[in-house]
Design a protein around this motif. Structure first.
Motif, PDB file in Angstrom:
ATOM      1  N   ILE A  40      -0.360   1.815   3.330  1.00 14.03           N
ATOM      2  CA  ILE A  40      -0.918   2.049   1.993  1.00 14.03           C
ATOM      3  C   ILE A  40      -0.129   3.145   1.284  1.00 14.03           C
ATOM      4  O   ILE A  40       0.208   3.021   0.095  1.00 14.03           O
ATOM      5  CB  ILE A  40      -2.414   2.432   2.080  1.00 14.03           C
ATOM      6  N   ILE A  41       0.180   4.208   1.992  1.00 12.90           N
ATOM      7  CA  ILE A  41       0.956   5.298   1.399  1.00 12.90           C
ATOM      8  C   ILE A  41       2.339   4.810   1.003  1.00 12.90           C
ATOM      9  O   ILE A  41       2.844   5.142  -0.080  1.00 12.90           O
ATOM     10  CB  ILE A  41       1.033   6.499   2.361  1.00 12.90           C
ATOM     11  N   ALA A  42       2.973   3.985   1.852  1.00 14.62           N
ATOM     12  CA  ALA A  42       4.301   3.453   1.540  1.00 14.62           C
ATOM     13  C   ALA A  42       4.267   2.560   0.302  1.00 14.62           C
ATOM     14  O   ALA A  42       5.165   2.623  -0.543  1.00 14.62           O
ATOM     15  CB  ALA A  42       4.850   2.677   2.736  1.00 14.62           C
ATOM     16  N   VAL A  43       3.227   1.750   0.170  1.00 14.62           N
ATOM     17  CA  VAL A  43       3.096   0.890  -1.018  1.00 14.62           C
ATOM     18  C   VAL A  43       2.944   1.756  -2.264  1.00 14.62           C
ATOM     19  O   VAL A  43       3.579   1.496  -3.299  1.00 14.62           O
ATOM     20  CB  VAL A  43       1.905  -0.084  -0.856  1.00 14.62           C
ATOM     21  N   ILE A  44       2.137   2.798  -2.181  1.00 14.81           N
ATOM     22  CA  ILE A  44       1.938   3.684  -3.333  1.00 14.81           C
ATOM     23  C   ILE A  44       3.246   4.406  -3.682  1.00 14.81           C
ATOM     24  O   ILE A  44       3.637   4.471  -4.856  1.00 14.81           O
ATOM     25  CB  ILE A  44       0.799   4.689  -3.052  1.00 14.81           C
ATOM     26  N   LEU A  45       3.937   4.935  -2.677  1.00 16.70           N
ATOM     27  CA  LEU A  45       5.211   5.611  -2.933  1.00 16.70           C
ATOM     28  C   LEU A  45       6.248   4.652  -3.516  1.00 16.70           C
ATOM     29  O   LEU A  45       7.006   5.027  -4.414  1.00 16.70           O
ATOM     30  CB  LEU A  45       5.748   6.260  -1.649  1.00 16.70           C
ATOM     31  N   GLY A  46       6.274   3.419  -3.007  1.00 13.49           N
ATOM     32  CA  GLY A  46       7.192   2.425  -3.550  1.00 13.49           C
ATOM     33  C   GLY A  46       6.889   2.097  -4.998  1.00 13.49           C
ATOM     34  O   GLY A  46       7.802   1.959  -5.827  1.00 13.49           O
ATOM     35  N   GLY A 132      -3.773 -12.009   1.228  1.00 15.46           N
ATOM     36  CA  GLY A 132      -3.998 -10.572   1.325  1.00 15.46           C
ATOM     37  C   GLY A 132      -5.460 -10.228   1.536  1.00 15.46           C
ATOM     38  O   GLY A 132      -5.791  -9.321   2.286  1.00 15.46           O
ATOM     39  N   SER A 133      -6.332 -10.974   0.895  1.00 18.97           N
ATOM     40  CA  SER A 133      -7.763 -10.706   1.009  1.00 18.97           C
ATOM     41  C   SER A 133      -8.341 -11.174   2.336  1.00 18.97           C
ATOM     42  O   SER A 133      -9.204 -10.524   2.912  1.00 18.97           O
ATOM     43  CB  SER A 133      -8.524 -11.402  -0.122  1.00 18.97           C
ATOM     44  N   SER A 134      -7.878 -12.304   2.823  1.00 14.98           N
ATOM     45  CA  SER A 134      -8.502 -12.887   4.009  1.00 14.98           C
ATOM     46  C   SER A 134      -7.884 -12.424   5.323  1.00 14.98           C
ATOM     47  O   SER A 134      -8.570 -12.432   6.339  1.00 14.98           O
ATOM     48  CB  SER A 134      -8.434 -14.412   3.938  1.00 14.98           C
ATOM     49  N   ILE A 135      -6.639 -12.022   5.317  1.00 15.40           N
ATOM     50  CA  ILE A 135      -5.992 -11.700   6.591  1.00 15.40           C
ATOM     51  C   ILE A 135      -6.029 -10.202   6.860  1.00 15.40           C
ATOM     52  O   ILE A 135      -6.821  -9.729   7.645  1.00 15.40           O
ATOM     53  CB  ILE A 135      -4.562 -12.266   6.659  1.00 15.40           C
ATOM     54  N   CYS A 136      -5.163  -9.443   6.234  1.00 15.65           N
ATOM     55  CA  CYS A 136      -5.190  -8.008   6.537  1.00 15.65           C
ATOM     56  C   CYS A 136      -4.676  -7.156   5.397  1.00 15.65           C
ATOM     57  O   CYS A 136      -4.344  -6.006   5.599  1.00 15.65           O
ATOM     58  CB  CYS A 136      -4.395  -7.706   7.803  1.00 15.65           C
ATOM     59  N   GLY A 137      -4.560  -7.674   4.222  1.00 21.16           N
ATOM     60  CA  GLY A 137      -4.177  -6.848   3.095  1.00 21.16           C
ATOM     61  C   GLY A 137      -2.703  -6.884   2.764  1.00 21.16           C
ATOM     62  O   GLY A 137      -2.077  -7.939   2.721  1.00 21.16           O
ATOM     63  N   ALA A 138      -2.141  -5.701   2.546  1.00 19.83           N
ATOM     64  CA  ALA A 138      -0.792  -5.582   2.009  1.00 19.83           C
ATOM     65  C   ALA A 138       0.280  -6.203   2.904  1.00 19.83           C
ATOM     66  O   ALA A 138       1.208  -6.849   2.419  1.00 19.83           O
ATOM     67  CB  ALA A 138      -0.471  -4.114   1.760  1.00 19.83           C
ATOM     68  N   ALA A 139       0.167  -6.029   4.216  1.00 18.05           N
ATOM     69  CA  ALA A 139       1.185  -6.589   5.114  1.00 18.05           C
ATOM     70  C   ALA A 139       1.191  -8.115   5.030  1.00 18.05           C
ATOM     71  O   ALA A 139       2.252  -8.736   4.978  1.00 18.05           O
ATOM     72  CB  ALA A 139       0.935  -6.140   6.550  1.00 18.05           C
ATOM     73  N   ALA A 140       0.014  -8.712   5.009  1.00 25.25           N
ATOM     74  CA  ALA A 140      -0.058 -10.173   4.897  1.00 25.25           C
ATOM     75  C   ALA A 140       0.463 -10.641   3.554  1.00 25.25           C
ATOM     76  O   ALA A 140       1.155 -11.648   3.461  1.00 25.25           O
ATOM     77  CB  ALA A 140      -1.502 -10.647   5.091  1.00 25.25           C
TER      78      ALA A 140
END
Length: 154
Positions: A40-46, A132-140
């Motif tokens: 989550i932090i990496a996505v925000i920083l990106g 993203g909603s059904s599996i595990c979020g950002a990684a999916a």
């Protein structure tokens, strides 16, 4: 000369991504009490980097490093993360537990996809949102994005 410029771009892009990853990991360790993950932090920083420095974001995208990171490395990470769960742990919930997990993930994907389509959202974006909603979020979501060949700006 051109090969040297291309190599320099790759080194610069890889350095930026490694620094962002290191900052994300350190920040996640610091914020572990709040349950905030490094992803989550990496996505925000990106997102901050992409919106504050278009030059750096374009350089990273043109270098090819980002494509490698979001495809091969991300997929490898997901597979290795799956190895954290042993077969004994998966079977300890029993076949009924595995079946119910499958039904929940599959049905939430299907329902999410059809809700997106009802609202007129593009098919590829509907698949991304639902995965993203059904599996595990950002990684999916990032792994699915490369599979359905959706635009990263969707």
């Amino acid at each position: 000369m051109r090969a040297k410029i291309y190599k320099t771009r790759k080194i610069y892009a890889a350095t930026i991504l490694i620094i962002l990853a290191a900052i994300s990991i350190l920040a996640a360790n610091f914020l572990s009490a709040f349950g905030i993950s490094a992803l989550i932090i990496a996505v925000i920083l990106g997102a901050i980097l992409a919106n504050s420095s278009k030059k750096s974001a374009n350089l990273i995208a043109r270098s090819g490093i980002l494509a490698i990171s979001t495809k091969q490395i991300l997929r490898l990470g997901i597979v290795l993360y799956g190895f954290k769960i042993s077969l004994d742990e998966a079977l300890s919930i029993g076949y009924a537990g595995i079946l119910s997990a499958f039904i929940i993930v599959f049905s939430s994907f299907i329902v999410g996809y059809f809700i997106c389509r009802i609202f007129g959202i593009d098919k590829k974006l509907s698949v991304l949102i639902s995965s993203g909603s059904s599996i595990c979020g950002a990684a999916a979501l990032m792994a699915t994005q490369s599979i359905v060949k959706a635009s990263p700006n969707a």
